[in-house]
Design a protein around this motif. Sequence first.
Motif, PDB file in Angstrom:
ATOM      1  N   VAL A   1      12.334  -2.101  19.945  1.00  0.00           N
ATOM      2  CA  VAL A   1      12.541  -3.482  19.525  1.00  0.00           C
ATOM      3  C   VAL A   1      14.026  -3.683  19.250  1.00  0.00           C
ATOM      4  O   VAL A   1      14.649  -2.876  18.560  1.00  0.00           O
ATOM      5  CB  VAL A   1      11.730  -3.813  18.246  1.00  0.00           C
TER       6      VAL A   1
ATOM      7  N   TYR B   1       5.293  -8.445  19.477  1.00  0.00           N
ATOM      8  CA  TYR B   1       5.263  -6.992  19.330  1.00  0.00           C
ATOM      9  C   TYR B   1       3.863  -6.544  18.884  1.00  0.00           C
ATOM     10  O   TYR B   1       3.305  -5.588  19.444  1.00  0.00           O
ATOM     11  CB  TYR B   1       6.320  -6.540  18.320  1.00  0.00           C
ATOM     12  N   GLU B   2       3.307  -7.236  17.905  1.00  0.00           N
ATOM     13  CA  GLU B   2       1.965  -6.880  17.417  1.00  0.00           C
ATOM     14  C   GLU B   2       0.920  -7.045  18.516  1.00  0.00           C
ATOM     15  O   GLU B   2       0.023  -6.212  18.670  1.00  0.00           O
ATOM     16  CB  GLU B   2       1.595  -7.736  16.199  1.00  0.00           C
TER      17      GLU B   2
ATOM     18  N   GLU C   1      17.849   2.048  19.442  1.00  0.00           N
ATOM     19  CA  GLU C   1      16.702   1.566  20.220  1.00  0.00           C
ATOM     20  C   GLU C   1      17.062   1.418  21.696  1.00  0.00           C
ATOM     21  O   GLU C   1      16.264   1.749  22.571  1.00  0.00           O
ATOM     22  CB  GLU C   1      16.177   0.240  19.657  1.00  0.00           C
TER      23      GLU C   1
ATOM     24  N   LEU D   1       9.115 -12.747  18.596  1.00  0.00           N
ATOM     25  CA  LEU D   1       9.197 -11.308  18.784  1.00  0.00           C
ATOM     26  C   LEU D   1       8.232 -10.544  17.878  1.00  0.00           C
ATOM     27  O   LEU D   1       7.554  -9.629  18.336  1.00  0.00           O
ATOM     28  CB  LEU D   1      10.639 -10.862  18.548  1.00  0.00           C
ATOM     29  N   GLN D   2       8.147 -10.923  16.611  1.00  0.00           N
ATOM     30  CA  GLN D   2       7.297 -10.170  15.686  1.00  0.00           C
ATOM     31  C   GLN D   2       5.822 -10.248  16.080  1.00  0.00           C
ATOM     32  O   GLN D   2       5.135  -9.239  16.131  1.00  0.00           O
ATOM     33  CB  GLN D   2       7.503 -10.660  14.255  1.00  0.00           C
TER      34      GLN D   2
ATOM     35  N   ILE E   1       7.332   1.676  22.258  1.00  0.00           N
ATOM     36  CA  ILE E   1       7.977   0.368  22.408  1.00  0.00           C
ATOM     37  C   ILE E   1       9.233   0.321  21.547  1.00  0.00           C
ATOM     38  O   ILE E   1       9.192   0.657  20.369  1.00  0.00           O
ATOM     39  CB  ILE E   1       7.018  -0.777  22.001  1.00  0.00           C
TER      40      ILE E   1
ATOM     41  N   ARG F   1       1.212  -4.237  20.995  1.00  0.00           N
ATOM     42  CA  ARG F   1       0.675  -2.992  20.421  1.00  0.00           C
ATOM     43  C   ARG F   1      -0.830  -2.884  20.689  1.00  0.00           C
ATOM     44  O   ARG F   1      -1.370  -1.790  20.834  1.00  0.00           O
ATOM     45  CB  ARG F   1       0.929  -2.947  18.904  1.00  0.00           C
TER      46      ARG F   1
ATOM     47  N   VAL G   1      11.055  -4.690  23.672  1.00  0.00           N
ATOM     48  CA  VAL G   1      10.776  -6.032  23.172  1.00  0.00           C
ATOM     49  C   VAL G   1      12.070  -6.532  22.550  1.00  0.00           C
ATOM     50  O   VAL G   1      12.631  -5.865  21.682  1.00  0.00           O
ATOM     51  CB  VAL G   1       9.626  -6.011  22.128  1.00  0.00           C
TER      52      VAL G   1
END
Length: 182
Positions: A103, A87-88, A116, A83-84, A101, A91, A129
Amino acid sequence: PHILVMTATPIPRTLAMTLYGDLDVSIIDELPPGRKEVKTIHFTEARRAQVIAFMHKEIRKGRQIYVVYPLIEESEKLDLQNLQEGYEQLREYFPQEQFQISVVHGRMKPSEKDFEMQRFASGKTQIMVATTVIEVGVNVPNASVMVIENTERFGLSQLHQLRGRVGRGAEQSFCLLMTSYK
């Protein structure tokens, strides 16, 4: 009958109760009025650009998208999308100036998750996400695309539950299964 068991998904417990218990099965095999069948499509990493372009197209139509990862953060033992990092990467494809977005994952406090989820449900964010915490109890009819990363890491019941998060509105919905080349 003395008991009525209802499920939208053939979860292992329900299947076991049906096979080994003395239960009769009734099946509702049609969609609610106005809904379309979810189109499920498999992609490998080589077609990631096509998936990103499709996501942009759906967002331009006013739709929302779930992107689900099997892990929250990188694992030393497993070579999987997480996920981390995901996510990047998202982006880069969906810059913050134009896209919002949300999370959500299991390590978040319930109040943070609710915040969220509410942002996504109200349409303030275009992409959610998440990990499998969205598997049950999420109803956003405007969400028409589910992208599941490392699909091979999920069980059939989980995939069925995740796919069930889309296709809740009148628009055509899609479930995109992303796997490694293997």
